[in-house]
Write a protein that holds these residues in place. Structure first.
Motif, PDB file in Angstrom:
ATOM      1  N   GLU A   1      33.933  51.169  34.452  1.00 29.27           N
ATOM      2  CA  GLU A   1      34.936  50.811  35.458  1.00 29.27           C
ATOM      3  C   GLU A   1      35.095  51.977  36.423  1.00 29.27           C
ATOM      4  O   GLU A   1      34.809  53.121  36.091  1.00 29.27           O
ATOM      5  CB  GLU A   1      36.269  50.489  34.817  1.00 29.27           C
ATOM      6  CG  GLU A   1      36.849  51.658  34.040  1.00 29.27           C
ATOM      7  CD  GLU A   1      38.080  51.273  33.266  1.00 29.27           C
ATOM      8  OE1 GLU A   1      38.953  52.126  33.156  1.00 29.27           O
ATOM      9  OE2 GLU A   1      38.165  50.134  32.784  1.00 29.27           O
ATOM     10  N   SER A   2      35.545  51.660  37.613  1.00 32.30           N
ATOM     11  CA  SER A   2      35.723  52.700  38.624  1.00 32.30           C
ATOM     12  C   SER A   2      36.698  52.211  39.687  1.00 32.30           C
ATOM     13  O   SER A   2      36.653  51.051  40.092  1.00 32.30           O
ATOM     14  CB  SER A   2      34.382  53.048  39.272  1.00 32.30           C
ATOM     15  OG  SER A   2      34.573  53.993  40.291  1.00 32.30           O
ATOM     16  N   ARG A   3      37.546  53.106  40.147  1.00 33.45           N
ATOM     17  CA  ARG A   3      38.463  52.758  41.229  1.00 33.45           C
ATOM     18  C   ARG A   3      37.895  53.129  42.593  1.00 33.45           C
ATOM     19  O   ARG A   3      38.444  52.758  43.618  1.00 33.45           O
ATOM     20  CB  ARG A   3      39.800  53.442  41.022  1.00 33.45           C
ATOM     21  CG  ARG A   3      39.729  54.947  41.149  1.00 33.45           C
ATOM     22  CD  ARG A   3      41.106  55.568  41.007  1.00 33.45           C
ATOM     23  NE  ARG A   3      41.015  57.000  41.067  1.00 33.45           N
ATOM     24  CZ  ARG A   3      41.074  57.811  40.037  1.00 33.45           C
ATOM     25  NH1 ARG A   3      41.231  57.313  38.828  1.00 33.45           N
ATOM     26  NH2 ARG A   3      40.979  59.113  40.186  1.00 33.45           N
ATOM     27  N   TRP A   4      36.801  53.872  42.617  1.00 40.28           N
ATOM     28  CA  TRP A   4      36.284  54.409  43.879  1.00 40.28           C
ATOM     29  C   TRP A   4      35.701  53.363  44.820  1.00 40.28           C
ATOM     30  O   TRP A   4      35.775  53.552  46.040  1.00 40.28           O
ATOM     31  CB  TRP A   4      35.290  55.529  43.610  1.00 40.28           C
ATOM     32  CG  TRP A   4      35.961  56.669  42.911  1.00 40.28           C
ATOM     33  CD1 TRP A   4      35.709  57.104  41.639  1.00 40.28           C
ATOM     34  CD2 TRP A   4      37.028  57.476  43.407  1.00 40.28           C
ATOM     35  NE1 TRP A   4      36.549  58.135  41.325  1.00 40.28           N
ATOM     36  CE2 TRP A   4      37.371  58.397  42.399  1.00 40.28           C
ATOM     37  CE3 TRP A   4      37.729  57.516  44.603  1.00 40.28           C
ATOM     38  CZ2 TRP A   4      38.368  59.334  42.554  1.00 40.28           C
ATOM     39  CZ3 TRP A   4      38.728  58.459  44.761  1.00 40.28           C
ATOM     40  CH2 TRP A   4      39.037  59.354  43.746  1.00 40.28           C
ATOM     41  N   PRO A   5      35.121  52.261  44.360  1.00 39.59           N
ATOM     42  CA  PRO A   5      34.700  51.241  45.332  1.00 39.59           C
ATOM     43  C   PRO A   5      35.862  50.659  46.128  1.00 39.59           C
ATOM     44  O   PRO A   5      35.732  50.381  47.324  1.00 39.59           O
ATOM     45  CB  PRO A   5      34.027  50.169  44.467  1.00 39.59           C
ATOM     46  CG  PRO A   5      33.538  50.901  43.280  1.00 39.59           C
ATOM     47  CD  PRO A   5      34.569  51.962  43.022  1.00 39.59           C
ATOM     48  N   VAL A   6      37.024  50.518  45.498  1.00 40.44           N
ATOM     49  CA  VAL A   6      38.197  50.000  46.203  1.00 40.44           C
ATOM     50  C   VAL A   6      38.679  51.017  47.235  1.00 40.44           C
ATOM     51  O   VAL A   6      39.030  50.659  48.369  1.00 40.44           O
ATOM     52  CB  VAL A   6      39.313  49.641  45.191  1.00 40.44           C
ATOM     53  CG1 VAL A   6      40.567  49.213  45.905  1.00 40.44           C
ATOM     54  CG2 VAL A   6      38.828  48.576  44.235  1.00 40.44           C
ATOM     55  N   VAL A   7      38.693  52.304  46.854  1.00 35.89           N
ATOM     56  CA  VAL A   7      39.105  53.360  47.794  1.00 35.89           C
ATOM     57  C   VAL A   7      38.132  53.422  48.967  1.00 35.89           C
ATOM     58  O   VAL A   7      38.540  53.553  50.129  1.00 35.89           O
ATOM     59  CB  VAL A   7      39.189  54.719  47.063  1.00 35.89           C
ATOM     60  CG1 VAL A   7      39.468  55.851  48.036  1.00 35.89           C
ATOM     61  CG2 VAL A   7      40.252  54.676  45.980  1.00 35.89           C
ATOM     62  N   THR A   8      36.836  53.310  48.690  1.00 35.79           N
ATOM     63  CA  THR A   8      35.834  53.343  49.752  1.00 35.79           C
ATOM     64  C   THR A   8      35.998  52.157  50.696  1.00 35.79           C
ATOM     65  O   THR A   8      35.935  52.316  51.926  1.00 35.79           O
ATOM     66  CB  THR A   8      34.419  53.347  49.144  1.00 35.79           C
ATOM     67  OG1 THR A   8      34.313  54.464  48.254  1.00 35.79           O
ATOM     68  CG2 THR A   8      33.359  53.453  50.207  1.00 35.79           C
ATOM     69  N   ALA A   9      36.225  50.979  50.157  1.00 34.72           N
ATOM     70  CA  ALA A   9      36.417  49.797  50.997  1.00 34.72           C
ATOM     71  C   ALA A   9      37.680  49.914  51.841  1.00 34.72           C
ATOM     72  O   ALA A   9      37.685  49.554  53.026  1.00 34.72           O
ATOM     73  CB  ALA A   9      36.469  48.541  50.127  1.00 34.72           C
ATOM     74  N   ALA A  10      38.751  50.434  51.260  1.00 32.64           N
ATOM     75  CA  ALA A  10      39.985  50.612  52.023  1.00 32.64           C
ATOM     76  C   ALA A  10      39.790  51.637  53.131  1.00 32.64           C
ATOM     77  O   ALA A  10      40.281  51.450  54.261  1.00 32.64           O
ATOM     78  CB  ALA A  10      41.117  51.037  51.095  1.00 32.64           C
ATOM     79  N   GLY A  11      39.064  52.703  52.851  1.00 31.49           N
ATOM     80  CA  GLY A  11      38.789  53.700  53.883  1.00 31.49           C
ATOM     81  C   GLY A  11      37.952  53.150  55.013  1.00 31.49           C
ATOM     82  O   GLY A  11      38.210  53.437  56.194  1.00 31.49           O
TER      83      GLY A  11
END
Length: 133
Positions: free
Chosen positions: A81-91
């Motif tokens: 699991e990773s939260r970074w794809p969501v952060v990247t998409a939001a950015g």
């Protein structure tokens, strides 16, 4: 990975030749830029495949006399699991919205996007440190 490297190297050479011819004959910068970007993308994939071939050697899939059982075993590490794809998409969404609404929002989006990309790249950078060699 040798076959993949040669395949994408040929694709890169094709796009380089077409970009040169298209740029010389059409004098249209947008199409030439697209063909140059296609050349660069194929070149990156070819370079990556060549580096992987040098690091890991010949795979069972590369040999004609290989058995299916030779390729058995763990393929690679897949993160659970990773939260970074969501952060990247939001950015990216903030940066794209910033193009419309102003530089201040674009800069905030670029910072969030950079943090997301760095998080993706380095989240499992030390996963091999606990393994015995």
């Amino acid at each position: 990975m040798k076959a993949e490297s040669l395949l994408f190297g040929g694709v890169a050479l094709f796009f380089a030749g077409i970009a040169a011819l298209y740029g010389a004959w059409s004098a249209e910068p947008a199409g030439t830029a697209v063909l140059v970007v296609a050349f660069l993308m194929a070149g990156v994939v070819s370079f990556f495949s060549a580096v992987q071939y040098r690091r890991r050697g010949v795979r069972p899939q590369d040999r004609g006399d290989a058995e299916v059982a030779e390729a058995a075993g763990p393929v690679e590490f897949f993160p659970p699991e990773s939260r970074w794809p969501v952060v990247t998409a939001a950015g990216f969404a903030l940066a794209a919205t910033g193009v419309v609404f102003g530089l201040w929002l674009f800069l905030i989006g670029a910072a969030v996007l950079a943090r997301g990309v760095l998080g993706l790249v380095f989240q499992y950078a030390d996963r091999d440190s606990g393994r015995p060699e």
